[in-house]
Every structure is written in C-alpha cells, then in structure tokens.
Design a protein around this motif. Sequence first.
Motif, PDB file in Angstrom:
ATOM      1  N   ARG A  65      63.241  28.304 -31.081  1.00  0.00           N
ATOM      2  CA  ARG A  65      63.754  26.941 -30.891  1.00  0.00           C
ATOM      3  C   ARG A  65      64.693  26.536 -32.021  1.00  0.00           C
ATOM      4  O   ARG A  65      65.738  25.933 -31.797  1.00  0.00           O
ATOM      5  CB  ARG A  65      62.586  25.965 -30.786  1.00  0.00           C
ATOM      6  N   VAL A  99      53.366  31.684 -30.515  1.00  0.00           N
ATOM      7  CA  VAL A  99      53.662  30.305 -30.933  1.00  0.00           C
ATOM      8  C   VAL A  99      54.682  30.307 -32.072  1.00  0.00           C
ATOM      9  O   VAL A  99      55.631  29.516 -32.085  1.00  0.00           O
ATOM     10  CB  VAL A  99      52.363  29.591 -31.357  1.00  0.00           C
ATOM     11  N   GLU A 124      48.985  32.236 -24.087  1.00  0.00           N
ATOM     12  CA  GLU A 124      47.936  31.204 -24.149  1.00  0.00           C
ATOM     13  C   GLU A 124      46.890  31.430 -23.066  1.00  0.00           C
ATOM     14  O   GLU A 124      45.682  31.332 -23.324  1.00  0.00           O
ATOM     15  CB  GLU A 124      48.571  29.826 -23.991  1.00  0.00           C
ATOM     16  N   MET A 158      54.876  32.530 -24.411  1.00  0.00           N
ATOM     17  CA  MET A 158      53.831  31.735 -25.061  1.00  0.00           C
ATOM     18  C   MET A 158      52.812  31.221 -24.036  1.00  0.00           C
ATOM     19  O   MET A 158      51.592  31.233 -24.283  1.00  0.00           O
ATOM     20  CB  MET A 158      54.469  30.573 -25.813  1.00  0.00           C
ATOM     21  N   VAL A 159      53.312  30.799 -22.870  1.00  0.00           N
ATOM     22  CA  VAL A 159      52.396  30.337 -21.813  1.00  0.00           C
ATOM     23  C   VAL A 159      51.494  31.482 -21.358  1.00  0.00           C
ATOM     24  O   VAL A 159      50.272  31.317 -21.179  1.00  0.00           O
ATOM     25  CB  VAL A 159      53.196  29.772 -20.623  1.00  0.00           C
ATOM     26  N   LEU A 180      58.130  31.337 -30.762  1.00  0.00           N
ATOM     27  CA  LEU A 180      58.743  30.248 -29.993  1.00  0.00           C
ATOM     28  C   LEU A 180      59.334  29.196 -30.931  1.00  0.00           C
ATOM     29  O   LEU A 180      60.455  28.715 -30.697  1.00  0.00           O
ATOM     30  CB  LEU A 180      57.716  29.620 -29.058  1.00  0.00           C
ATOM     31  N   GLU A 190      64.942  31.515 -26.216  1.00  0.00           N
ATOM     32  CA  GLU A 190      63.993  30.398 -26.275  1.00  0.00           C
ATOM     33  C   GLU A 190      63.250  30.239 -24.947  1.00  0.00           C
ATOM     34  O   GLU A 190      62.020  30.038 -24.919  1.00  0.00           O
ATOM     35  CB  GLU A 190      64.730  29.112 -26.623  1.00  0.00           C
ATOM     36  N   MET A 191      63.993  30.331 -23.843  1.00  0.00           N
ATOM     37  CA  MET A 191      63.354  30.192 -22.530  1.00  0.00           C
ATOM     38  C   MET A 191      62.355  31.317 -22.282  1.00  0.00           C
ATOM     39  O   MET A 191      61.251  31.084 -21.761  1.00  0.00           O
ATOM     40  CB  MET A 191      64.430  30.172 -21.440  1.00  0.00           C
ATOM     41  N   GLN A 236      59.270  30.808 -24.382  1.00  0.00           N
ATOM     42  CA  GLN A 236      58.432  29.754 -23.809  1.00  0.00           C
ATOM     43  C   GLN A 236      57.517  30.343 -22.735  1.00  0.00           C
ATOM     44  O   GLN A 236      56.309  30.053 -22.690  1.00  0.00           O
ATOM     45  CB  GLN A 236      59.317  28.659 -23.219  1.00  0.00           C
ATOM     46  N   GLN A 237      58.079  31.206 -21.891  1.00  0.00           N
ATOM     47  CA  GLN A 237      57.265  31.854 -20.859  1.00  0.00           C
ATOM     48  C   GLN A 237      56.237  32.800 -21.492  1.00  0.00           C
ATOM     49  O   GLN A 237      55.089  32.867 -21.042  1.00  0.00           O
ATOM     50  CB  GLN A 237      58.174  32.633 -19.910  1.00  0.00           C
TER      51      GLN A 237
END
Length: 453
Positions: free
Chosen positions: A227, A220, A189, A185-186, A223, A178-179, A182-183
Amino acid sequence: MRNTDMRAFYRMTPLMLALLLAGCASNSADGGRQSVSALVETRTGAALPPSAGGQDEAVAQLLAQPLTADAAVRIALLNNRGLQASLAELGISEAELVQAGRLRNPGLSFGRSHGSEGNEIDRSVSFDLAGLLTMPLRVQIEEGRFEQAKLQAASTTVQLAHAVRRAYFTAVAAVQTEMFMQQAMVSAEAGAQLAARLQQAGNWSRLDQARQQVFYADAVSELARARHQATAAREHLARLLGLWGSQAELKLPARLPDLPDAPQPAGELEQQAMQQRLDVQISKLNTEATARALGLSRATRLVNVLEVGYTNKSTSTAPRENGYSVSLELPLFDWGTARNARAQAVYEQALARTADTAITARSQVRVAYSGYRTAYDLARHYRDEVVPLRKTISHEVLLRYNGMLASVFELLADAREQVASVNGAIEAQRDFWIAQTDLQAAVEGGAVTENKE
C-alpha cells in the motif's frame, strides 16, 4: 543645408543604412517552441502546447478517463512546471541571438568653448565599426547557440516523457501488487483461522498452526508495504504530471499492458542513436559553434575596438568644418595570443567531448538493448512457464483436496507458494516496460536519470 554638409551626409548614408538594418532584428513569435515541439513529437508522439499556461481544460479532459502511458506524457508536457521553467531558457537564448544582431548605441559628444577669437563648438557622432564588421560572425555563433538551446529543451522534454513512462508503469505495477496482496491477505487470514480451529480440536500440531499464523502475519506486513509503495508511486507520477489536490487521485488501470508478441530486433539501433540522440546533436553543434568562435577570436586578435564617427566643428569667426574620426585600440600590450590560444583549447576540448558522447551513446544503446531482451525473456518466461505451472499445481492440489487425496495443509501450503510466483510475474512485466522505455531513451533522447526516492 550647404554643399559640404550634403556631401558628408551622402558619404555617411551607406553606414547609416547598415546601422538601421542591424537594429531590425527582433524576437520570433514562438521563441523556437514550434521547432522544439516537432523534435519532441517525433520521439514521444506528443507535442508541446503552443504556449505556456492555460492548459487546465485539456488536462482535465485527459484525467477524466483511465490514465494511459501516452495520456500521462501529454499531461506532463502540458502541466509540468519544471519543464515550463526549462523552456524559458529558449527565450533567453533567442534574446541573446537578437542582441548579437544589434550594434551598440552610437556615441554623441558635444563641446563648447569660448576664447579670444569667439565661441567654438565641437560635435561628433561615433559608431562601433568593429561590431558592424564582425556582426555576421557573431550572429552565426548565436544562431548555433540558439539551435543548441532548442535541442537542449527538446532533450529535457524527451527525458521528462521517458521518466513519466517509467513512473507510470511503476505505479500501475504497484497498484496491481497491492490488489493481489489484498487477496493474499484475505486467503491467509482464512487459513490462519482454520488452522487455529484445527489446532484447538487437536487435529493439527502447534507447529503447523504457528506456520500458518506467521504466513498471515507476513501477508499483513506485505500488504502494508504494498500500500505504501502504491501511494509513493502514485505521488511520484502525480509530481511529474504537475498535479496536486484532487487531481492527484489518478485513475490507473488494474493491471499492466500485455507483452508484445515478439521483441524488437536490434537492427541498426546504434546508427539510429547517432542520428537521433539529442545529446549527440547538441555536442556536434557545440563543436561547430566553438569553431566559429575561434574564427571570431582570430578576426579580433589585433583589432578589438574600432570606432568611426562623423565630426562637425564651428566657430563664431570661421566657416563650419566637417570631417570624420577613427578610434582604434593599439595592440601594444595585448596582442590577443592568449585569447586565441584559449579558443583553440576550447575547440579541442569540444572535439574530445563530442567523441566521448558518441562512444558513450553507443555503449548505452548496447546495454539498454541487453536489458530490454533480458526483461522480455524473463517476463515471457513467467507468463508462459512459471504462472501456468503454478496454476496447474493449484488446480491439481484442489482436485486432490476435493477427492480427499490431499489435506488442507497441502492446500494452504500451495497458497503460500503462489504469492511469490505472482509477485515475480508482476515485477518481471513491469521491468520489461521500463526496459523498453530505457531503450527508447537510449536511442532517441539520451539515457533517463531516475531519482531514487
């Protein structure tokens, strides 16, 4: 008391003493829990609490620190309600053992009649003599069953410990994934926004911009999936630990433990399994108990009910009469052959099941070790080959970009390729720790049955 009464009393004294001793059996203080705890501790490194309940403070202390696999096992042994229900079977089995060491209550009869020659009174006390004679064998049988109950309780506890370890490594891997997502996805983006500006400025084609946009859309989605998997893995672990409410918010580490320097050698794992596996020991005890039950069936084949008693008879016109009575069930219709044949068949069945358990155990150890070595080799391959190569490629692409030898398109494409490699490395490391747990389970306590949710 008259001389005849005294002589009758003395003759009955040995029988009364035996009956008194037969009624002295009682339940132990811990109900076999200490023996189970010793079996569990040698296999998991964690002991059972001395009694059920009242462990809230110990659980709270363990939860106050970042959770480790060993701490998770200790919490489960302290707090899992399903385990506590299973351990209650020990009390049931011990009660049956105690009951086997006690005779049926004696029978008392009293009769009074009135005739022409006066009043007549009959008194008698009867005891289950057959039960007394077969009591040592019945107690031996129940002792074997009690030992089986201890091993079964230990097996249940060890399997829970292994299931907790599997759930722990799965939860930590899910958090780590998950972590990372998250990175990712950033980064996706930022790439999508840059691609949109480049496409608007006419420096990038619509096709390349769409590819970068779909990478962001996939990130997205991944992620969101990561989650949910992290939440589900946490909840599964919390259920095994018997936690709810605020306690279910576990403090898990950010990454899985490192791989050991070298894998465990195969050694004599099959022989260890034959000596340590609880299901093998349970099967052996079951065969021994069945053999003893066969002996009891043969002992009571002809004499199933035998009672002996003291009788006393008095009339108003004659002296009191003393004596004894024996009640015996005559084997006229049932000679016990069917009961004896059934016991023999059950014994042969137990022998076959013991052999099958041993064969299955050896096979499971071989499969578990193969999975362990494969998982170790794959995890080490990702650690030593795939991830370093991916880092080298990313570093070189970045250097080329900074030196204007590579375009932003190559930089964004490299970011997309990193996601699969890193997720593969996390999964391989998770699979190794789960495979190690399964190997321990196959050698020590029996294979873990994992519920898929």
